[in-house]
Enzyme design. Structure first.
Site, PDB file in Angstrom:
ATOM      1  CD  GLU A 166     -27.036  20.126 -40.317  1.00 39.42           C
ATOM      2  OE1 GLU A 166     -27.842  20.849 -40.934  1.00 39.42           O
ATOM      3  OE2 GLU A 166     -26.245  19.346 -40.893  1.00 39.42           O
ATOM      4  CG  HIS A 197     -31.386  17.812 -39.939  1.00 41.76           C
ATOM      5  ND1 HIS A 197     -30.114  18.189 -39.564  1.00 41.76           N
ATOM      6  CD2 HIS A 197     -31.252  17.085 -41.071  1.00 41.76           C
ATOM      7  CE1 HIS A 197     -29.254  17.718 -40.453  1.00 41.76           C
ATOM      8  NE2 HIS A 197     -29.913  17.042 -41.373  1.00 41.76           N
ATOM      9  CD  GLU A 245     -30.504  12.662 -41.860  1.00 39.61           C
ATOM     10  OE1 GLU A 245     -30.263  12.669 -43.067  1.00 39.61           O
ATOM     11  OE2 GLU A 245     -30.583  13.683 -41.179  1.00 39.61           O
ATOM     12  CG  ASN A 257     -31.776  19.380 -45.361  1.00 35.24           C
ATOM     13  OD1 ASN A 257     -32.096  20.538 -45.588  1.00 35.24           O
ATOM     14  ND2 ASN A 257     -31.318  18.983 -44.174  1.00 35.24           N
ATOM     15  CD1 TRP A 258     -31.011  21.025 -51.886  1.00 34.67           C
ATOM     16  CD2 TRP A 258     -32.170  22.756 -52.723  1.00 34.67           C
ATOM     17  NE1 TRP A 258     -31.346  20.712 -53.189  1.00 34.67           N
ATOM     18  CE2 TRP A 258     -32.062  21.756 -53.726  1.00 34.67           C
ATOM     19  CE3 TRP A 258     -32.853  23.932 -53.026  1.00 34.67           C
ATOM     20  CZ2 TRP A 258     -32.614  21.907 -55.002  1.00 34.67           C
ATOM     21  CZ3 TRP A 258     -33.402  24.077 -54.299  1.00 34.67           C
ATOM     22  CH2 TRP A 258     -33.279  23.077 -55.269  1.00 34.67           C
ATOM     23  CE  LYS A 259     -27.588  19.297 -44.300  1.00 34.47           C
ATOM     24  NZ  LYS A 259     -26.517  18.692 -43.538  1.00 34.47           N
ATOM     25  N   GLY A 268     -22.426  14.679 -43.431  1.00 33.20           N
ATOM     26  CA  GLY A 268     -21.469  15.665 -43.926  1.00 33.20           C
ATOM     27  C   GLY A 268     -20.021  15.288 -43.679  1.00 33.20           C
ATOM     28  CB  SER A 318     -21.775  10.612 -46.373  1.00 33.91           C
ATOM     29  OG  SER A 318     -21.313  11.581 -45.445  1.00 33.91           O
TER      30      SER A 318
HETATM   31  C1  PEP Z   1     -28.321  15.581 -43.751  1.00 28.32           C
HETATM   32  O1  PEP Z   1     -27.906  16.647 -43.314  1.00 28.32           O
HETATM   33  O2  PEP Z   1     -29.486  15.222 -43.543  1.00 28.32           O
HETATM   34  C2  PEP Z   1     -27.385  14.738 -44.480  1.00 28.32           C
HETATM   35  C3  PEP Z   1     -27.659  13.473 -44.606  1.00 28.32           C
HETATM   36  O3  PEP Z   1     -26.268  15.361 -44.972  1.00 28.32           O
HETATM   37  P1  PEP Z   1     -25.135  14.693 -45.903  1.00 28.32           P
HETATM   38  O4  PEP Z   1     -25.849  13.932 -46.998  1.00 28.32           O
HETATM   39  O5  PEP Z   1     -24.355  15.854 -46.427  1.00 28.32           O
HETATM   40  O6  PEP Z   1     -24.342  13.779 -45.032  1.00 28.32           O
END
Ligand code: PEP
Length: 253
Positions: A99, A97, A169, A11-13, A175, A215
């Site tokens: 976010e 997600h 998640e 996921n490049w956000k 993050g 992460s």
């Molecule tokens: C995500 O935002 O879906 C995610 C898992 O981010 P990260 O790998 O940076 O924790």
């Protein structure tokens, strides 16, 4: 038990312009040429979908959207319809997600409408669920997952196990550099698979993929994916750098 091919999704956000995304996609394509036994998907920003789709058209790396709207068209300024995402070359759409839920107020009802709308145009929803740190500390992890799965999938019928992917998640691991231990992740995944069995029956649920996100890095992917109910990863930060993401796809090698 069903054999589930792992899926590693990036996921490049809100990172990378069109040209930057095209460069990263070109690098990934060459780094992952010849890799088999794993499915790969990347979700660039909307503005890079077409370019990245073009770079990857003859590669076995799928492209996904990070979000969509549930309406098929109309006066919804700033929103993108499922059919537009599909026509831009996407196979998947990340939905719900954390976010989106936390920063943009997405509810389980919105998530449900988006899942239905994605399926209706033949996109594979990647339904994201997970508890906050406070919810985990209050021993509410399972009840949160229960609610997010049941409401997110309310009225959703599936023809094939590959039609939908779930991503667990835990918010406290996104993050932050904190990864759930593989035992914590496995416990949540087994619980989610139990819910999917209730909703879709054993054969279907046992063939559905449940990804872990939070992460994920080259040095923890192998341990996570070694667990019975962990079928891949949704990767944020570590997906932005092609060499790092390719190492995750190769399970840390
Ligand atoms: C995500 O935002 O879906 C995610 C898992 O981010 P990260 O790998 O940076 O924790």
């Amino acid at each position: 038990m069903a054999t589930r091919i792992p899926l590693i999704a990036g996921n490049w956000k809100m990172f990378k312009t069109g040209p930057e995304a095209a460069d990263a996609a070109r690098s990934l394509k060459s780094l992952l040429a010849g890799v088999s036994g794993v499915d790969v998907m990347i979700a660039p920003p909307f503005t890079a979908l077409a370019t990245v789709g073009d770079v990857l058209k003859d590669a076995s790396i799928a492209v996904g959207a990070q979000n969509l709207h549930w309406e098929s068209q109309g006066a919804f300024t700033g929103e993108i319809a499922p059919g537009m995402v599909k026509a831009a070359g996407c196979r998947h759409a990340i939905i719900g997600h954390s976010e989106r839920r936390q920063l943009f107020g997405e509810t389980d009802g919105d998530v449900n409408r988006k899942v239905q709308a994605a399926l209706a145009v033949g996109l594979i929803p990647v339904l994201c669920i997970g508890e906050t740190e406070a919810e985990r500390e209050a021993a509410q992890t399972f009840s949160v997952l229960d609610k997010q799965v049941r409401l997110g999938l309310e009225g959703v019928s599936l023809q094939n196990p590959g039609d939908l992917v779930v991503a667990y998640e835990p918010l406290w691991a996104i993050g932050t550099g904190k990864t759930a231990t593989r035992e914590q992740a496995q416990e949540a995944h087994a619980y989610i698979r139990g819910l999917l069995r209730e909703l879709y029956g054993e054969t279907m649920a046992d063939a559905m993929r449940i990804l872990y996100g939070g992460s994920v890095k080259p040095d923890n992917i192998a341990a996570l994916i070694g667990m019975d109910d962990i079928d891949g990863a949704l990767v944020g930060g570590a997906s932005l750098e092609p060499e790092t993401f390719a190492r995750i796809v190769k399970l840390g090698d």
